[in-house]
Design an enzyme around this catalytic site. Sequence first.
Site, PDB file in Angstrom:
ATOM      1  N   HIS A 146       0.883  -1.187   0.000  1.00 59.73           N
ATOM      2  CA  HIS A 146       0.000   0.000   0.000  1.00 59.73           C
ATOM      3  C   HIS A 146       0.911   1.225   0.000  1.00 59.73           C
ATOM      4  CE1 HIS A 146      -3.800   2.191   1.502  1.00 59.73           C
ATOM      5  NE2 HIS A 146      -2.884   3.120   1.270  1.00 59.73           N
ATOM      6  N   HIS A 152       1.619   5.341  -1.671  1.00 59.98           N
ATOM      7  CA  HIS A 152       1.247   6.528  -2.449  1.00 59.98           C
ATOM      8  C   HIS A 152       2.507   7.111  -3.085  1.00 59.98           C
ATOM      9  CE1 HIS A 152      -2.858   6.679  -0.810  1.00 59.98           C
ATOM     10  NE2 HIS A 152      -2.285   6.172   0.268  1.00 59.98           N
ATOM     11  N   LYS A 179      -9.257  -0.348  -5.789  1.00 65.75           N
ATOM     12  CA  LYS A 179      -9.281   0.328  -4.501  1.00 65.75           C
ATOM     13  C   LYS A 179     -10.613   1.005  -4.277  1.00 65.75           C
ATOM     14  CE  LYS A 179      -7.798   2.150  -0.680  1.00 65.75           C
ATOM     15  NZ  LYS A 179      -6.658   2.943  -0.299  1.00 65.75           N
ATOM     16  N   HIS A 214     -10.471   1.092   1.836  1.00 60.74           N
ATOM     17  CA  HIS A 214     -10.219   2.090   2.884  1.00 60.74           C
ATOM     18  C   HIS A 214     -11.399   1.975   3.837  1.00 60.74           C
ATOM     19  CE1 HIS A 214      -8.611   5.966   4.510  1.00 60.74           C
ATOM     20  NE2 HIS A 214      -9.796   5.869   5.090  1.00 60.74           N
ATOM     21  N   HIS A 240      -4.636  -0.759   5.844  1.00 62.59           N
ATOM     22  CA  HIS A 240      -4.156   0.001   7.008  1.00 62.59           C
ATOM     23  C   HIS A 240      -5.091  -0.092   8.220  1.00 62.59           C
ATOM     24  CE1 HIS A 240      -6.800   2.880   5.110  1.00 62.59           C
ATOM     25  NE2 HIS A 240      -5.913   3.318   4.255  1.00 62.59           N
ATOM     26  N   ASP A 294       1.443   2.566   3.525  1.00 61.79           N
ATOM     27  CA  ASP A 294       0.614   3.759   3.363  1.00 61.79           C
ATOM     28  C   ASP A 294       1.481   5.016   3.439  1.00 61.79           C
ATOM     29  OD1 ASP A 294      -1.681   5.206   2.878  1.00 61.79           O
ATOM     30  OD2 ASP A 294      -2.350   5.200   4.964  1.00 61.79           O
TER      31      ASP A 294
HETATM   32  C1  NCD Z   1      -3.424   9.069   2.134  1.00 61.64           C
HETATM   33  C2  NCD Z   1      -2.996  10.116   1.109  1.00 61.64           C
HETATM   34  O1  NCD Z   1      -2.444  11.150   1.513  1.00 61.64           O
HETATM   35  O2  NCD Z   1      -3.156   9.881  -0.085  1.00 61.64           O
HETATM   36  N1  NCD Z   1      -3.375   9.667   3.432  1.00 61.64           N
HETATM   37  C3  NCD Z   1      -3.325   9.006   4.609  1.00 61.64           C
HETATM   38  O3  NCD Z   1      -3.400   9.648   5.663  1.00 61.64           O
HETATM   39  N2  NCD Z   1      -3.140   7.717   4.652  1.00 61.64           N
HETATM   40  C4  NCD Z   1      -4.768   8.549   1.771  1.00 61.64           C
HETATM   41  C5  NCD Z   1      -5.150   7.308   2.508  1.00 61.64           C
HETATM   42  O4  NCD Z   1      -4.593   6.229   2.289  1.00 61.64           O
HETATM   43  O5  NCD Z   1      -6.069   7.387   3.342  1.00 61.64           O
HETATM   44 ZN    ZN Z   2      -3.252   5.096   1.645  1.00 58.59          ZN
END
Ligand code: NCD
Ligand code: ZN
Length: 347
Positions: A14, A16, A100, A137, A175, A248
């Site tokens: 996971h 970003h 997702k 999520h 998460h 995450d």
């Molecule tokens: C994530 C993001 O910034 O894209 N932020 C987070 O707090 N985890 C989005 C997410 O996974 O909820």
């Molecule tokens: Zn995330």
Amino acid sequence: MTQSLTLPRPDDMHLHLRDGAMLQGILPETARDFARAIIMPNLVPPVVTAADAIAYRDRILAALPEGMAFEPLMTLYLTEATDPADVAAAHASGLVKAVKLYPAGATTNSHSGVSNFDKVRGVLEKMAEIGLPLCMHGEVTTPSVDIFDREAVFIDTVLDPIRRATPGLRVVMEHITTKQGVDYARAGGDDLAATITTHHLIINRNHILVGGIKPHYYCLPVAKREEHRLALRAAATSGEARFFLGTDSAPHIDALKEHACGCAGCFTATNTMPLLAHVFEEDGALEKLEAFASRNGAAFYRLPVNDAQLTLVKSATPTEWPEKIETGAGPVTVFDPGYPVFWRVQD
Ligand code: NCD
Ligand code: ZN
């Protein structure tokens, strides 16, 4: 005395990576230690179709520095207009490894997410048929539900009904942050798994709020009480196949974290493996780190375990990492566990 631990190269299930200058700046932080990652599709606009995913994968690979090996595992962002046939074709071609689901409004860039779950029934049924995992999520967005209860309420009112209505649907609870999440994951069969982040193994809600507000510890789902952190630690270090690493890691520039309405996300790509070695050693479970970071996720996603290896070494001096990663989009603060860590990844 030097201690060391060698594992198959880990996967981050996971992650970003964003786009543009941010992608360029932070991709090496993950590619340095991880062989593969499940790439979150919450760009603006989101990665919705197979064509979007191909274009995004190409941008990621173009941003990868020479000599680094890294495989992005692409996902599609589920909307109420998602076409089951496009999803099935993207899966059949090997391009897409998961879909997702963001409840609309739950977190960063989730406004195109799902409000009416009846509208995605066709996609979910197709996914169950072809074995394509749904990454959820797991937070409700109902204004009257307390933010600390949103995961537990989601499990009862959304996740469980969807799983009952869609036999065979393979689900990853993303998460997880609560004991309820751990318990629900444990009660499922081998079609249910859960990712756990690095930071939720380390912080509880006091870290965010005691002694002044600490925006770099604010993420979604928000860290909960200590009893929940301890349940996550027990789950992650258990070695059970249903629990695996999804960091995450979610970069936001400092100007947007240190703000009157600060963005959610902790950036842990840089130091996750040393932090995990510390956590697993502290819990007397160093030998379970391999299952959590290198094996269980691959098995759930039906991928081979990576051939390459990663070695962690522990020495007498604390490991240093940059306080911030300077990207073309601005500085991103690296997650600070608040204590020294003596493990590092061997070059
Ligand atoms: C994530 C993001 O910034 O894209 N932020 C987070 O707090 N985890 C989005 C997410 O996974 O909820
Ligand atoms: Zn995330």
